[in-house]
Scaffold this motif. Sequence first.
Motif: not given
Length: 327
Positions: A119-123
């Motif tokens: 989903m393109g998240a980083g955390h």
Amino acid sequence: MTPAPPAGSLDAMTSSAGAPARIRIGSAPDSWGVWFPDDPRQVPWQRFLDEVSAAGYEWIELGPYGYLPTDPARLSDETRRRGLSVSAGTVFTGLHHGPDVWERTWAHVAGIAALTRAMGAGHLVVIPSFWRDDRTGEVLEDRDLTAEQWRHLTTQTERLGREVRDRFGLRVVVHPHADTHIDTEENVSRFLDATDPDLVSLCLDTGHYAYCGGDSVELIETYGERIGYLHLKQVDPAVLAQVVADEVPFGPAVARGVMCEPPGGVPALEPVLAAARALDVDLFAVVEQDMYPCPPDKPLPIARRTREFLRSCGGPGRPDTPTGPEK
């Protein structure tokens, strides 16, 4: 060219490299009374997505795995057409139990991390397991860890941080939480002092930290380099005092209304955001007002008011005029 700040981004100072440091405001299923993947007392996931977008937020967390669609293509379509992007996924762990639980833990984490990355998240927000059941209050284990359990907790969390980073490119941010072993100022400091900052950062939840007697501004000023993510919420001091006196478990405390709508509780969020801006780093600040269970029509008006309140907390000057989400 520096991208324009997304909607919900508070004005922030310019970093030494010349790029603007931003605090990006989001929300989460928790603010709609969602704690479980499937529960008849919770709003359907479609309604959550519709309403969080209608309230003006453009960033969300995934919430409990399985509440939102777990197929990345479908979830991407559902979020994109509502103008939403994902900031993080969430996992629960019991790493103080040591290497024996690693395989089971990783099987749980890997699927959530894969969806989070897709989903393109980083955390990846990591919440320690509860020492007492958050719904029934049943005591599951001692509330204090032994020295060996502390070693397991810190070393296994570092291992998790390394694996999640290397395999999925995500940053682990550990969430101090009521009724867990990472809760009070003493325990949070002990955990941070014993873990590698390159592998483990902190998701500071202002409400949970206040619930456990901590000062969020002091924590940010003391451990600024470890603050990787924020959850914004407040507690009602009168309800909290009764909860503490009666030794009420966290779930029933929430049902009593211990978490309240800003700006009606503590800590004051203006100084928290000011301290966060002073770190001069990009941060997500996700609104999480625990309200499980709650009437289905209650969350949306609160979400709208909270977003407007937070936009008024931009410090000197006015918040940036949003032009669209950062992709």
